[in-house]
Scaffold this motif. Structure first.
Motif, PDB file in Angstrom:
ATOM      1  N   PHE A 259       0.555  -1.182   0.077  1.00 58.04           N
ATOM      2  CA  PHE A 259      -0.296   0.025  -0.424  1.00 58.04           C
ATOM      3  C   PHE A 259       0.932   1.248  -0.371  1.00 58.04           C
ATOM      4  CE2 PHE A 259      -1.800   3.551   2.837  1.00 58.04           C
ATOM      5  CZ  PHE A 259      -2.847   3.534   2.233  1.00 58.04           C
ATOM      6  N   GLU A 260       1.494   0.865   0.912  1.00 56.95           N
ATOM      7  CA  GLU A 260       2.607   2.066   0.905  1.00 56.95           C
ATOM      8  C   GLU A 260       3.971   2.805  -0.616  1.00 56.95           C
ATOM      9  OE1 GLU A 260       5.321   1.666   4.399  1.00 56.95           O
ATOM     10  OE2 GLU A 260       4.211   2.085   5.549  1.00 56.95           O
ATOM     11  N   LEU A 261       4.089   1.600  -1.296  1.00 59.47           N
ATOM     12  CA  LEU A 261       4.500   1.736  -2.546  1.00 59.47           C
ATOM     13  C   LEU A 261       3.762   2.236  -3.235  1.00 59.47           C
ATOM     14  CD1 LEU A 261       6.268  -2.206  -3.024  1.00 59.47           C
ATOM     15  CD2 LEU A 261       7.966   0.953  -2.949  1.00 59.47           C
ATOM     16  N   GLU A 262       2.969   2.126  -3.576  1.00 52.83           N
ATOM     17  CA  GLU A 262       1.183   2.678  -3.751  1.00 52.83           C
ATOM     18  C   GLU A 262       1.015   4.022  -3.855  1.00 52.83           C
ATOM     19  OE1 GLU A 262      -2.227   0.513  -4.369  1.00 52.83           O
ATOM     20  OE2 GLU A 262      -1.612  -1.267  -4.848  1.00 52.83           O
ATOM     21  N   GLY A 263       1.025   4.800  -2.440  1.00 46.83           N
ATOM     22  CA  GLY A 263       1.121   5.862  -2.493  1.00 46.83           C
ATOM     23  C   GLY A 263       1.994   6.737  -2.685  1.00 46.83           C
ATOM     24  N   ASN A 264       3.392   6.096  -2.848  1.00 47.96           N
ATOM     25  CA  ASN A 264       4.749   6.886  -2.570  1.00 47.96           C
ATOM     26  C   ASN A 264       5.318   7.202  -1.583  1.00 47.96           C
ATOM     27  OD1 ASN A 264       7.055   7.493  -3.974  1.00 47.96           O
ATOM     28  ND2 ASN A 264       6.300   9.656  -4.114  1.00 47.96           N
ATOM     29  N   SER A 265       4.716   6.615  -0.439  1.00 47.70           N
ATOM     30  CA  SER A 265       5.143   6.951   1.005  1.00 47.70           C
ATOM     31  C   SER A 265       6.201   7.065   1.865  1.00 47.70           C
ATOM     32  CB  SER A 265       3.540   6.124   2.180  1.00 47.70           C
ATOM     33  OG  SER A 265       4.134   6.380   3.290  1.00 47.70           O
ATOM     34  N   ASN A 266       6.876   6.767   2.976  1.00 49.47           N
ATOM     35  CA  ASN A 266       7.747   6.961   3.146  1.00 49.47           C
ATOM     36  C   ASN A 266       7.740   5.731   4.334  1.00 49.47           C
ATOM     37  OD1 ASN A 266       9.135   8.959   2.174  1.00 49.47           O
ATOM     38  ND2 ASN A 266       8.841  10.392   3.942  1.00 49.47           N
ATOM     39  N   SER A 267       8.261   4.799   4.874  1.00 49.06           N
ATOM     40  CA  SER A 267       8.077   3.290   6.051  1.00 49.06           C
ATOM     41  C   SER A 267       7.714   3.717   7.185  1.00 49.06           C
ATOM     42  CB  SER A 267       9.693   3.178   6.009  1.00 49.06           C
ATOM     43  OG  SER A 267      10.161   3.995   6.674  1.00 49.06           O
ATOM     44  N   ILE A 268       6.806   4.732   6.962  1.00 45.14           N
ATOM     45  CA  ILE A 268       5.890   4.897   8.082  1.00 45.14           C
ATOM     46  C   ILE A 268       5.664   3.668   9.626  1.00 45.14           C
ATOM     47  CG2 ILE A 268       3.652   5.844   9.344  1.00 45.14           C
ATOM     48  CD1 ILE A 268       3.664   7.709   6.989  1.00 45.14           C
ATOM     49  N   GLN A 269       4.917   2.363   8.304  1.00 46.26           N
ATOM     50  CA  GLN A 269       4.789   1.753   9.126  1.00 46.26           C
ATOM     51  C   GLN A 269       5.760   1.263  10.349  1.00 46.26           C
ATOM     52  OE1 GLN A 269       3.358  -1.836   7.129  1.00 46.26           O
ATOM     53  NE2 GLN A 269       2.600  -3.150   8.803  1.00 46.26           N
ATOM     54  N   ASN A 270       7.054   1.189   9.432  1.00 47.77           N
ATOM     55  CA  ASN A 270       8.023   0.377   9.704  1.00 47.77           C
ATOM     56  C   ASN A 270       8.789   1.034  11.461  1.00 47.77           C
ATOM     57  OD1 ASN A 270       8.718  -1.492   7.939  1.00 47.77           O
ATOM     58  ND2 ASN A 270       9.880  -0.769   6.740  1.00 47.77           N
TER      59      ASN A 270
END
Length: 464
Positions: A259-270
């Motif tokens: 999901f993060e890759l699709e939204g171009n997000s940083n590693s928030i979950q990690n």
């Protein structure tokens, strides 16, 4: 009377699948095409190379020992087949690309098959010495048993490429890079679906079932086309993988990562996982708050954790996100600034001089930063260097066949001290260049993140 010189044969070598194979990362990322049997023979040779060897030695094996490891080929006499492999190895080429130059090497310089005696004598080409010996950094080690059990040449190569990044837990490769490393011809597996089923799926099944690492992968698309693969790597021996709830947590992590890759997000979950937040709470936070909102409050919590103001980060970060502590703190600082700062009338020439000095200082700082990063490398390269120094210390201490518990403990301590020493040097260099220390959140590897956090805290305590 003329004397006859008798050439003594080389000592016979045993094959132990518990032996370690250590290779330069240059070799792991090089291009070469070998059959499965050729791969296995070269890996057995590599497992005989010891860290304290001065040269690449000549090794003599029993043919029957090779047959047990390399395997039999149905329908043919294996001794004849083995002879063909040994003779053919001298014609196989290894291509190394370094600093804009391409070099081609033969794998072996000595190749002897003693048919009557049933012995094989082999020696790596001397030019390959720098790829196996005197390795101080940028190398990868693993036990022979992890690769000789694999039945696909692609599985062996993918295992090495992932083992290289095991401590960093992730590795992203474009399909073009992956095909290049695996030496797959342009006309073979042209459709991604074929590549996925014949290469990736086969390697995943073999590696996950037969080796000391486990991987999942995420397909990264450009438009509708898969252009890159991100591998998520874990150690198979990790206790977390033996626990049903931990496996569920890992799957949640992989799904969210996609999901993060699709939204171009940083590693928030990690970052939230590192702070100890439970998976179900992470899922709720990701669905309720924006990326920017989450990031600023995670940073706020991490900064306060370093200074020792936070003792229960898993609960603190959730409250910080809910009440937006980061924004409140920022607004409080702005209000305080407005109360204390006095506006003064300054002549134009003084304003111009100050602006010129500020520009000069910024330019100087930028130059220093560029020089630093050129010498030290990126964050990922720095982490790789720390992990490789740690691995080297461990290999040197555990060079004996059966290390005892005390030697294992010494190896772990030596590796830790080497990591801390390099962190100390990095911090000192940054201070000399007027640069800020690295942030704990910059570290991708969990183990290094924990060590660095404790290292910074010890610095703070020493100052007080």
């Amino acid at each position: 009377m003329k004397k006859t010189t008798v050439v003594q044969p080389y000592d016979l070598e045993s094959i132990n699948i518990k032996n370690w194979v250590t290779k330069s990362n240059i070799l792991i990322e090089s291009t070469y095409k070998l059959s499965l049997q050729e791969q296995r023979i070269l890996l057995i040779m590599a497992s005989k190379v010891q860290p304290n060897d001065e040269t690449l030695k000549t090794y003599r094996f029993r043919a029957k020992d090779f047959i047990e490891i390399v395997g039999n080929k149905k329908g043919t006499g294996f001794y004849s087949y083995l002879k063909e492999i040994v003779n053919g190895l001298q014609t196989k080429i290894l291509t190394i690309k370094e600093k804009g130059r391409q070099r081609n090497y033969n794998w072996v310089i000595t190749s002897i098959y003693e048919e009557n005696e049933g012995y094989i004598t082999l020696q790596f080409h001397p030019s390959l010495k720098y790829l196996f010996l005197e390795l101080k950094e940028k190398f990868t080690s693993y036990q022979l048993e992890n690769v000789v059990r694999l039945n696909s040449v692609y599985s062996i190569r993918i295992y090495e490429l992932l083992k290289q990044y095991e401590r960093l837990r992730k590795r992203e490769l474009t399909l073009e890079e992956l095909r290049h490393f695996l030496a797959i011809e342009p006309t073979k597996y042209k459709q991604y679906g074929h590549f996925k089923s014949k290469v990736l799926a086969v390697a995943q099944k073999e590696i996950n079932n037969k080796t000391d690492i486990h991987f999942e992968f995420v397909e990264i698309k450009t438009g509708r086309k898969v252009t890159s693969i991100e591998f998520i790597i874990t150690s198979s021996s990790s206790p977390a993988l033996n626990d049903a709830s931990a496996i569920k947590e890992k799957k949640l992590e992989l799904n969210q990562h996609s999901f993060e890759l699709e939204g171009n997000s940083n590693s928030i979950q990690n970052d939230l996982v590192d702070l100890g937040v439970k998976p179900e709470k992470i899922e709720w936070l990701l669905s309720e708050f924006t990326k920017e909102h989450l990031e600023r409050n995670i940073r706020y919590t991490q900064d306060r954790l370093i200074t020792g103001d936070v003792t229960h980060p898993h609960s603190y970060v959730v409250k910080a996100i809910q009440k937006d502590y980061a924004k409140l703190s920022h607004e409080s600082k702005l209000l305080q600034s407005k109360k204390t700062v006095k506006r003064e009338l300054v002549p134009d020439f003084m304003v111009a001089a100050k602006e010129k000095q500020r520009t000069f200082n910024e330019s100087t700082l930028k130059d220093k930063q560029e020089l630093f990063f050129k010498e030290i490398g990126t964050q990922i390269e720095f982490e790789e260097k720390l992990l490789q120094f740690q691995e080297l210390k461990r290999m040197l201490v555990l060079s004996s066949d059966e290390p005892n518990q005390e030697e294992v403990k010494k190896a772990q301590e030596a590796g830790l001290q080497e990591v801390i020493r390099n962190m100390e040097e990095d911090l000192k260099k940054r201070q000399e260049l007027d640069l800020e220390p690295r942030l704990v959140k910059d570290f991708k590897n969990k183990e290094l993140k924990k060590i660095y956090k404790e290292f910074l805290q010890s610095k703070i305590l020493n100052k007080t």
